[in-house]
Design a protein around this motif. Structure first.
Motif, mmCIF file in Angstrom:
data_model
loop_
_atom_site.group_PDB
_atom_site.id
_atom_site.type_symbol
_atom_site.label_atom_id
_atom_site.label_comp_id
_atom_site.label_asym_id
_atom_site.label_seq_id
_atom_site.Cartn_x
_atom_site.Cartn_y
_atom_site.Cartn_z
ATOM 1 N N GLU A 1 -8.745 -12.634 4.936
ATOM 2 C CA GLU A 1 -8.638 -11.177 4.915
ATOM 3 C C GLU A 1 -7.268 -10.688 5.391
ATOM 4 O O GLU A 1 -6.783 -9.650 4.921
ATOM 5 C CB GLU A 1 -9.766 -10.575 5.745
ATOM 6 N N GLU A 2 -6.650 -11.408 6.317
ATOM 7 C CA GLU A 2 -5.328 -10.977 6.775
ATOM 8 C C GLU A 2 -4.291 -11.114 5.668
ATOM 9 O O GLU A 2 -3.464 -10.217 5.465
ATOM 10 C CB GLU A 2 -4.907 -11.809 7.992
ATOM 11 N N ARG A 3 -4.318 -12.237 4.953
ATOM 12 C CA ARG A 3 -3.390 -12.404 3.843
ATOM 13 C C ARG A 3 -3.669 -11.382 2.752
ATOM 14 O O ARG A 3 -2.754 -10.849 2.139
ATOM 15 C CB ARG A 3 -3.489 -13.828 3.278
ATOM 16 N N PHE A 4 -4.958 -11.089 2.543
ATOM 17 C CA PHE A 4 -5.320 -10.088 1.543
ATOM 18 C C PHE A 4 -4.729 -8.727 1.897
ATOM 19 O O PHE A 4 -4.220 -8.012 1.022
ATOM 20 C CB PHE A 4 -6.847 -9.994 1.434
ATOM 21 N N GLU A 5 -4.782 -8.354 3.161
ATOM 22 C CA GLU A 5 -4.238 -7.069 3.582
ATOM 23 C C GLU A 5 -2.735 -7.003 3.330
ATOM 24 O O GLU A 5 -2.198 -5.945 2.961
ATOM 25 C CB GLU A 5 -4.536 -6.825 5.067
ATOM 26 N N GLU A 6 -2.040 -8.099 3.488
ATOM 27 C CA GLU A 6 -0.604 -8.125 3.206
ATOM 28 C C GLU A 6 -0.333 -7.865 1.730
ATOM 29 O O GLU A 6 0.627 -7.181 1.368
ATOM 30 C CB GLU A 6 -0.023 -9.484 3.611
ATOM 31 N N ILE A 7 -1.187 -8.411 0.879
ATOM 32 C CA ILE A 7 -0.996 -8.243 -0.571
ATOM 33 C C ILE A 7 -1.223 -6.801 -0.986
ATOM 34 O O ILE A 7 -0.417 -6.201 -1.699
ATOM 35 C CB ILE A 7 -1.949 -9.190 -1.350
ATOM 36 N N VAL A 8 -2.332 -6.199 -0.542
ATOM 37 C CA VAL A 8 -2.684 -4.860 -1.022
ATOM 38 C C VAL A 8 -1.819 -3.782 -0.398
ATOM 39 O O VAL A 8 -1.776 -2.649 -0.906
ATOM 40 C CB VAL A 8 -4.177 -4.551 -0.759
ATOM 41 N N ARG A 9 -1.125 -4.084 0.724
ATOM 42 C CA ARG A 9 -0.240 -3.087 1.320
ATOM 43 C C ARG A 9 1.051 -2.907 0.525
ATOM 44 O O ARG A 9 1.768 -1.929 0.729
ATOM 45 C CB ARG A 9 0.093 -3.487 2.767
ATOM 46 N N SER A 10 1.314 -3.830 -0.385
ATOM 47 C CA SER A 10 2.560 -3.763 -1.149
ATOM 48 C C SER A 10 2.571 -2.517 -2.026
ATOM 49 O O SER A 10 1.633 -2.232 -2.756
ATOM 50 C CB SER A 10 2.705 -5.011 -2.038
ATOM 51 N N GLU A 11 3.662 -1.775 -1.959
ATOM 52 C CA GLU A 11 3.769 -0.529 -2.717
ATOM 53 C C GLU A 11 3.758 -0.748 -4.236
ATOM 54 O O GLU A 11 3.375 0.123 -4.980
ATOM 55 C CB GLU A 11 5.063 0.194 -2.331
ATOM 56 N N ARG A 12 4.167 -1.918 -4.667
ATOM 57 C CA ARG A 12 4.299 -2.134 -6.104
ATOM 58 C C ARG A 12 2.952 -2.169 -6.814
ATOM 59 O O ARG A 12 2.891 -2.156 -8.032
ATOM 60 C CB ARG A 12 5.028 -3.449 -6.373
ATOM 61 N N HIS A 13 1.854 -2.231 -6.044
ATOM 62 C CA HIS A 13 0.538 -2.283 -6.662
ATOM 63 C C HIS A 13 -0.087 -0.890 -6.797
ATOM 64 O O HIS A 13 -1.223 -0.785 -7.256
ATOM 65 C CB HIS A 13 -0.408 -3.186 -5.856
ATOM 66 N N GLN A 14 0.620 0.140 -6.421
ATOM 67 C CA GLN A 14 -0.009 1.451 -6.368
ATOM 68 C C GLN A 14 0.275 2.339 -7.582
ATOM 69 O O GLN A 14 -0.264 3.426 -7.694
ATOM 70 C CB GLN A 14 0.448 2.183 -5.091
ATOM 71 N N PHE A 15 1.129 1.906 -8.489
ATOM 72 C CA PHE A 15 1.465 2.773 -9.630
ATOM 73 C C PHE A 15 0.334 2.777 -10.664
ATOM 74 O O PHE A 15 -0.457 1.842 -10.759
ATOM 75 C CB PHE A 15 2.777 2.323 -10.280
ATOM 76 N N GLY A 16 0.278 3.869 -11.420
ATOM 77 C CA GLY A 16 -0.781 4.037 -12.406
ATOM 78 C C GLY A 16 -0.334 3.678 -13.810
ATOM 79 O O GLY A 16 0.837 3.364 -14.060
ATOM 80 N N LEU A 17 -1.276 3.773 -14.737
ATOM 81 C CA LEU A 17 -1.026 3.400 -16.122
ATOM 82 C C LEU A 17 0.050 4.275 -16.756
ATOM 83 O O LEU A 17 0.853 3.796 -17.570
ATOM 84 C CB LEU A 17 -2.334 3.498 -16.916
ATOM 85 N N PHE A 18 0.075 5.537 -16.411
ATOM 86 C CA PHE A 18 1.003 6.468 -17.054
ATOM 87 C C PHE A 18 2.254 6.730 -16.216
ATOM 88 O O PHE A 18 2.957 7.713 -16.425
ATOM 89 C CB PHE A 18 0.285 7.789 -17.356
ATOM 90 N N SER A 19 2.535 5.847 -15.278
ATOM 91 C CA SER A 19 3.698 6.025 -14.415
ATOM 92 C C SER A 19 4.937 5.383 -15.028
ATOM 93 O O SER A 19 4.855 4.507 -15.897
ATOM 94 C CB SER A 19 3.430 5.406 -13.038
ATOM 95 N N SER A 20 6.094 5.811 -14.563
ATOM 96 C CA SER A 20 7.343 5.214 -15.027
ATOM 97 C C SER A 20 7.459 3.766 -14.569
ATOM 98 O O SER A 20 8.068 2.929 -15.247
ATOM 99 C CB SER A 20 8.538 6.027 -14.501
ATOM 100 N N GLU A 21 6.854 3.449 -13.413
ATOM 101 C CA GLU A 21 6.887 2.076 -12.912
ATOM 102 C C GLU A 21 6.117 1.138 -13.843
ATOM 103 O O GLU A 21 6.559 0.023 -14.127
ATOM 104 C CB GLU A 21 6.296 2.024 -11.498
#
Length: 532
Positions: A270-290
């Motif tokens: 769970e600790e490693r999982f929290e590190e992964i999901v905290r990454s900002e690069r996973h937060q963009f949506g389908l219609f985003s420029s990212e």
């Protein structure tokens, strides 16, 4: 080894091929078996529908479906499929793959049965209107199978044989097409032996006994059988670990589910999982420029190649009966009764499926993790272009009686390289190259683009393939460009598919998380180009 990969994902990626892989292939594959049967069986009975509901009492020749009715009968399920791919693809990323998976199967079961019992008396308008209504919703359920089956299989698979497993699921489509022909052969032969109707030209009324109406209904309703047999096992499958961990944010449940399947102990980490999901690069949506920056070219590649492929593939598949008639492989309609015509069409399509369609799918299964997705797709489009032109330019040559076997061989080869080529790879690749929380959605968008191409191909070919006939044009039929020119256009479309293939990457041998950029890999320098 990744710098942030969860143990449960590494275990799935490195797992040896086990019983649960084959079980998943069978469960997901039977959905595609049913899909193919339901979508393509209509071409086996379309001419029978024309005879039953559009033959005038004083006619010297059998009736046929009017051009607009024919387009509706063929196209309505494709519109439903396109809608289902978008809706259930999106829903699969929001509710989970497993929950939505059951919905699609239930919908397919009920609408298959309903299609066969289409009511409306004996009037053409009533029966065909209800048939189109139910086939739209049948297509809607079929559409959900595409993103869900592909995503589930990709997320269950190991890295070494992932392409083989996903392609094996899709290969069940070929068996579904073959089954449609076999069922139509058996049903029509049984009815012909029982009722023995005379040829149409001898007795227009007697050539269509009332029992003929049962044939198309039985053929359509049979599509519910494999779906019913699959439902229980589908509901027993656990949710995929990648959805449970990365989307539902429950790594503990993911580890528990996969521990049972892999028969090893897996830590939730769970600790490693929290590190992964905290990454900002996973937060963009389908219609985003990212998203457009990271995955835009990939999505353009998967949508454009699938769109172009399906224009050609569905044109060939749905209208091969017309091509068989035009080269004389199926006798003229007024020389045989209604039941015999169903038998002859089914025999021709079964032969093509057996010799070209089914082997092509399984060649892909055998070689996709050896040659790679990109090369198989490029090769398939290339040979489809070559063989389509080889049929189209000397089209009059193939119409001569002594050249019919050559025509069947050439036509079968176009199907072989469609299936040992882009018809399989366009299904596989979108399930591998997008992030988990958008994987089902992006596959649904790619598949829906393909069905848009199928609609263009199916409906466009209905009109374009009409020969220039002043008499029929006066009666309201469009003046098309003819079958020869239509086939040339399909060859050009296949060539365009080759060009668009340069937009897609080669996913062979890479983890799903590596491909999507969801974890940091030492060797994850992944460019959007062939062989990257």
């Amino acid at each position: 080894m990744s710098k942030g990969q969860l143990q449960v994902f590494n275990s799935l990626d490195l797992a040896r091929t086990q019983w649960y892989h084959f079980k998943a292939i069978a469960i997901a594959g039977m959905g595609f078996f049913t899909d193919a049967y339901d979508l393509f069986c209509i071409s086996l009975v379309a001419k029978l529908l024309g005879r039953l509901y559009y033959t005038r009492p004083d006619a010297d020749t059998p009736g046929t479906l009017p051009i607009n009715v024919s387009a509706a009968v063929y196209g309505v399920a494709l519109f439903g499929t396109m809608g289902g791919q978008l809706f259930f693809g999106w829903l699969g990323d929001h509710m989970g793959r497993k929950k939505v998976y059951g919905m699609t199967l239930i919908l397919m079961i009920f609408t298959s049965i309903a299609s066969g019992i289409s009511f409306g008396g004996r009037t053409a308008k009533g029966v065909l209107t209800t048939l189109c209504f139910f086939r739209f919703w049948l297509g809607f359920g079929v559409g959900g199978e595409y993103p869900l089956s592909a995503t589930i299989m990709s997320e269950y698979s190991n890295t070494k044989t992932r392409g083989t497993f996903i392609a094996a699921v899709f290969a069940m489509q070929g068996l579904g097409i073959l089954a449609g022909g076999i069922v139509a052969l058996i049903v029509s032969a049984a009815f012909e032996n029982k009722f023995k109707p005379p040829p149409f030209k001898l007795d227009p009324v007697g050539s269509m006994p009332q029992e003929s109406d049962y044939i198309w209904r039985i053929v359509l309703m049979f599509g519910a059988v494999p779906a019913v047999l699959t439902y229980y096992w589908r509901m027993q499958m656990p949710e995929t670990a990648r959805y449970t961990a990365l989307v539902a944010r429950n790594p503990r449940q993911a580890a528990e589910d996969m521990s049972k399947i892999l028969k090893v102990h897996l830590d939730a980490e769970e600790e490693r999982f929290e590190e992964i999901v905290r990454s900002e690069r996973h937060q963009f949506g389908l219609f985003s420029s990212e998203f457009a920056h990271r995955y835009g070219i990939r999505l353009l590649g998967t949508t454009s190649t699938w769109f172009l492929l399906d224009i050609a593939f569905y044109s060939q598949n749905l209208f091969q009966k017309d091509l068989f008639s035009s080269v004389g492989w199926i006798p003229p309609a007024n020389e045989m009764n209604a039941i015999r015509e169903v038998y002859m069409i089914a025999r021709a399509q079964t032969l093509i499926a057996l010799c070209g369609t089914v082997p092509g799918y399984w060649f892909t299964v055998a070689f996709i993790d050896v040659i790679g997705r990109w090369w198989i797709q490029m090769m398939g489009f290339f040979f489809m272009t070559i063989f389509m032109f080889a049929i189209a330019f000397p089209y009059d040559h193939w119409k001569k009686e002594h050249n019919r076997i050559g025509f069947i061989i050439m036509y079968g080869l176009t199907f072989f390289f469609a299936n040992f080529g882009p018809n399989a790879t366009t299904f596989v690749v979108p399930a591998e190259i997008f992030p988990a929380r958008l994987r089902s959605t992006c596959h649904g968008i790619s598949a829906a683009s393909g069905k848009a191409g199928a609609i263009v191909g199916a409906l466009g070919f209905v009109y374009a393939s009409q020969e220039k006939d002043p008499i029929r044009r006066h009666e309201g039929y469009p003046a098309g460009i003819g079958k020869k020119n239509s086939l040339i256009v399909l060859g050009i479309i296949n060539f365009l598919g080759m060009l668009c293939t340069f937009l897609i990457p080669e996913p062979m041998g890479k983890s799903l998380e590596e491909l999507a950029g969801e974890v940091d890999f030492e060797d994850a320098d992944y460019e959007v180009r062939a062989g990257a």
